[in-house]
Design a protein around this motif. Structure first.
Motif, PDB file in Angstrom:
ATOM      1  N   CYS A   7       0.877  -1.176   0.000  1.00 43.16           N
ATOM      2  CA  CYS A   7       0.000   0.000   0.000  1.00 43.16           C
ATOM      3  C   CYS A   7       0.914   1.225   0.000  1.00 43.16           C
ATOM      4  O   CYS A   7       1.323   1.705   1.057  1.00 43.16           O
ATOM      5  N   ILE A   8       1.253   1.656  -1.195  1.00 42.63           N
ATOM      6  CA  ILE A   8       2.231   2.726  -1.380  1.00 42.63           C
ATOM      7  C   ILE A   8       1.545   3.904  -2.061  1.00 42.63           C
ATOM      8  O   ILE A   8       0.759   3.708  -3.001  1.00 42.63           O
ATOM      9  N   ALA A  51       2.380  -7.082   4.672  1.00 44.27           N
ATOM     10  CA  ALA A  51       1.885  -5.825   4.101  1.00 44.27           C
ATOM     11  C   ALA A  51       2.943  -4.739   4.271  1.00 44.27           C
ATOM     12  O   ALA A  51       3.510  -4.586   5.351  1.00 44.27           O
ATOM     13  N   VAL A  52       3.203  -4.036   3.189  1.00 46.06           N
ATOM     14  CA  VAL A  52       4.075  -2.866   3.242  1.00 46.06           C
ATOM     15  C   VAL A  52       3.159  -1.654   3.118  1.00 46.06           C
ATOM     16  O   VAL A  52       2.396  -1.534   2.155  1.00 46.06           O
ATOM     17  N   ILE A  53       3.231  -0.776   4.110  1.00 46.79           N
ATOM     18  CA  ILE A  53       2.340   0.381   4.155  1.00 46.79           C
ATOM     19  C   ILE A  53       3.160   1.659   4.170  1.00 46.79           C
ATOM     20  O   ILE A  53       4.042   1.842   5.017  1.00 46.79           O
ATOM     21  N   ILE A  75       5.188  -3.922   7.507  1.00 44.43           N
ATOM     22  CA  ILE A  75       6.419  -3.146   7.372  1.00 44.43           C
ATOM     23  C   ILE A  75       5.996  -1.737   6.947  1.00 44.43           C
ATOM     24  O   ILE A  75       5.240  -1.580   5.986  1.00 44.43           O
ATOM     25  N   ILE A  76       6.464  -0.745   7.679  1.00 43.61           N
ATOM     26  CA  ILE A  76       6.156   0.643   7.338  1.00 43.61           C
ATOM     27  C   ILE A  76       7.221   1.150   6.365  1.00 43.61           C
ATOM     28  O   ILE A  76       8.414   1.104   6.662  1.00 43.61           O
ATOM     29  N   PHE A  77       6.764   1.640   5.212  1.00 41.83           N
ATOM     30  CA  PHE A  77       7.654   2.214   4.206  1.00 41.83           C
ATOM     31  C   PHE A  77       7.818   3.696   4.501  1.00 41.83           C
ATOM     32  O   PHE A  77       6.845   4.445   4.522  1.00 41.83           O
ATOM     33  N   GLY A  86      15.081  -4.993   2.382  1.00 38.61           N
ATOM     34  CA  GLY A  86      15.793  -5.811   3.351  1.00 38.61           C
ATOM     35  C   GLY A  86      14.856  -6.357   4.411  1.00 38.61           C
ATOM     36  O   GLY A  86      14.971  -7.515   4.827  1.00 38.61           O
ATOM     37  N   ASP A  87      13.912  -5.535   4.861  1.00 40.35           N
ATOM     38  CA  ASP A  87      12.940  -5.980   5.870  1.00 40.35           C
ATOM     39  C   ASP A  87      12.016  -7.055   5.306  1.00 40.35           C
ATOM     40  O   ASP A  87      11.591  -7.958   6.030  1.00 40.35           O
ATOM     41  N   ILE A  88      11.711  -6.958   4.017  1.00 42.75           N
ATOM     42  CA  ILE A  88      10.835  -7.953   3.384  1.00 42.75           C
ATOM     43  C   ILE A  88      11.557  -9.300   3.313  1.00 42.75           C
ATOM     44  O   ILE A  88      10.988 -10.327   3.616  1.00 42.75           O
TER      45      ILE A  88
END
Length: 89
Positions: A7-8, A51-53, A75-77, A86-88
């Protein structure tokens, strides 16, 4: 296989993250999502693992609440692509 939803806010930033993982067969990726309603619709038919937010999304808090209720790792972007990828991994 890890089901990943990003969710970018910007399509350009989404594309950078998407292109990093599109060749990796360990990940199944969602297309660009522009609004929270689409997230709600998708989550009723698909189970996500990660989820990347984007911290700049106007609907970030709603997404965080929903993903937390579904026990999806978040993971907060914050604009740092190297840290996020890297976190993913």
């Amino acid at each position: 296989m890890i089901n990943l939803i990003c969710c970018i806010k910007s399509l350009e930033s989404f594309s950078r993250i998407y292109n990093t993982f599109k060749e990796d067969n360990n990940f199944e990726l969602e297309d660009f999502i522009e609004d929270f309603e689409k997230v709600q619709e998708n989550i009723t038919v698909k189970q996500y693992d990660l989820a990347v937010i984007d911290e700049k999304l106007p609907w970030k808090d709603s997404a965080l609440d929903l993903f937390n209720k579904k026990d999806i790792k978040i993971i907060i972007f914050k604009g740092d692509f190297r840290k996020t990828t890297g976190d993913i991994y």
